[in-house]
Design an enzyme around this catalytic site. Structure first.
Site, PDB file in Angstrom:
ATOM      1  CB  SER A 131      12.000  54.333  12.062  1.00 49.85           C
ATOM      2  OG  SER A 131      13.293  53.939  11.670  1.00 49.85           O
ATOM      3  CG  LEU A 132      11.020  54.491   5.839  1.00 49.73           C
ATOM      4  CD1 LEU A 132      12.077  55.112   4.955  1.00 49.73           C
ATOM      5  CD2 LEU A 132      10.560  53.148   5.309  1.00 49.73           C
TER       6      LEU A 132
ATOM      7  CD  GLN B 133      15.146  58.479  11.732  1.00 48.11           C
ATOM      8  OE1 GLN B 133      15.812  57.774  10.982  1.00 48.11           O
ATOM      9  NE2 GLN B 133      13.898  58.792  11.487  1.00 48.11           N
TER      10      GLN B 133
ATOM     11  CD  GLN C 149      13.440  48.220   6.893  1.00 49.90           C
ATOM     12  OE1 GLN C 149      14.075  49.238   7.115  1.00 49.90           O
ATOM     13  NE2 GLN C 149      14.035  47.111   6.512  1.00 49.90           N
TER      14      GLN C 149
ATOM     15  CG  HIS D 120      16.351  53.517  15.360  1.00 52.72           C
ATOM     16  ND1 HIS D 120      16.438  54.822  14.917  1.00 52.72           N
ATOM     17  CD2 HIS D 120      15.454  52.903  14.553  1.00 52.72           C
ATOM     18  CE1 HIS D 120      15.612  54.986  13.892  1.00 52.72           C
ATOM     19  NE2 HIS D 120      15.015  53.841  13.650  1.00 52.72           N
TER      20      HIS D 120
ATOM     21  NE  ARG E  11      16.347  56.051   7.726  1.00 59.61           N
ATOM     22  CZ  ARG E  11      15.636  55.081   8.295  1.00 59.61           C
ATOM     23  NH1 ARG E  11      15.139  54.111   7.541  1.00 59.61           N
ATOM     24  NH2 ARG E  11      15.438  55.072   9.602  1.00 59.61           N
TER      25      ARG E  11
END
Length: 290
Positions: free
Chosen positions: A88-89, A245, A9, A196, A113
């Protein structure tokens, strides 16, 4: 050995994916399939929307995922990864590109998500901040010392660049202390929440249910996952790492180092922007990055 990496992102931009849609019938087919799955024409927002449109959580994450995955699909036989990773994503993009998830299941998970993270962000005001030019252990120690608020290292992006995450008071206090300790920069980011970090636990719980209900296959190559930076091919282990995650830090620096140790000599970033290229070059100047 060739590694393919996928951004997260923040990599989105107005007009993203339009060239793919117009130049490739295969890409067009997948974009239209995505419109059906999501129940709205995300392509209209990606190609012709405003920057504000693209900042909507329900748009941002699927948009980056679609640009990344479809970029891999249109490569056809040229997409031959020896290893993959995503920031991440981007881990979801990597999993689909490597065949661990179907396109449809990957998009559905990314959409869930995004919604779960938005919901978690609304529960408590929170933020993230970029910390430059300090050793990892100094940032870790400062975060640990603030025990009356939530603030943790969230992204280990490259040597000398860490993003911290937590409630606003905790992040602001950490930034003050880190500046005193010599940080070149300690600046809040324009994000909607503490990604996170433990504050994402409600989102993680929502997403865990969806992950459990999704079929994962063995990928065509190892995927180096965010939570531990190690290569994985076992579907059940991939699922467990993916569940962790959202509340765990993204160990990108270690991921890149491990990929290089395991033989990666060339990195290809697929998706919008070129943020990961810059980070990889800061980890190692000896590998080919494009």
């Amino acid at each position: 050995m060739k590694a393919f990496v996928f951004p997260g992102q923040g990599a989105q931009f107005v007009g993203m994916g339009k060239d793919l849609y117009e130049q490739s019938p295969v890409a067009k087919e997948y974009f239209e399939k995505a419109n059906e799955i999501l129940g709205f024409r995300i392509t209209d927002l990606m190609f012709n929307g405003t920057a504000e449109d693209l900042r909507q959580t329900k748009v941002t994450q699927p948009a980056v995922f679609l640009h990344s995955v479809i970029s891999a699909i249109v490569l056809g036989d040229e997409f031959k990864p020896d290893m993959v990773a995503g920031h991440s994503l981007g881990e979801f993009s990597a999993l689909v590109a490597a065949g661990a998830l179907t396109f449809e299941d990957g998009l559905k998970l990314v959409s869930k998500r995004a919604m779960a993270m938005q919901k978690a962000c609304e529960l408590e005001e929170s933020t993230m901040a970029a910390i430059l030019a300090l050793p990892d252990d100094v940032v870790e120690e400062v975060c640990e010392s603030i025990n009356d608020h939530v603030v943790v290292p969230a992204n280990y992006n490259c040597p000398g660049q860490i993003v911290i995450s937590g409630d606003i008071a905790g992040v602001d206090r950490a930034c003050e202390i880190l500046k005193e300790k010599g940080a070149k920069r300690a600046l809040r980011l324009s994000v909607g929440g503490a990604f996170h970090s433990p504050l994402m636990r409600p989102a993680a719980e929502d997403l865990q249910v969806a992950i459990d209900e999704t079929v994962f296959s063995k990928p065509v190559c190892p995927i180096y996952q965010n939570v531990n930076a190690y290569p994985q091919t076992a579907p059940e282990a991939i699922k467990e790492n993916l569940k962790a995650q959202l509340t765990a830090p993204v160990r990108w620096t270690q991921t890149v180092k491990n990929m290089i140790t395991d033989g990666a000599t060339e990195f290809v970033e697929l998706g919008p922007g070129d943020v990961l290229k810059g980070l990889i070059k800061k980890v190692s100047s000896e590998v080919l990055v494009h």
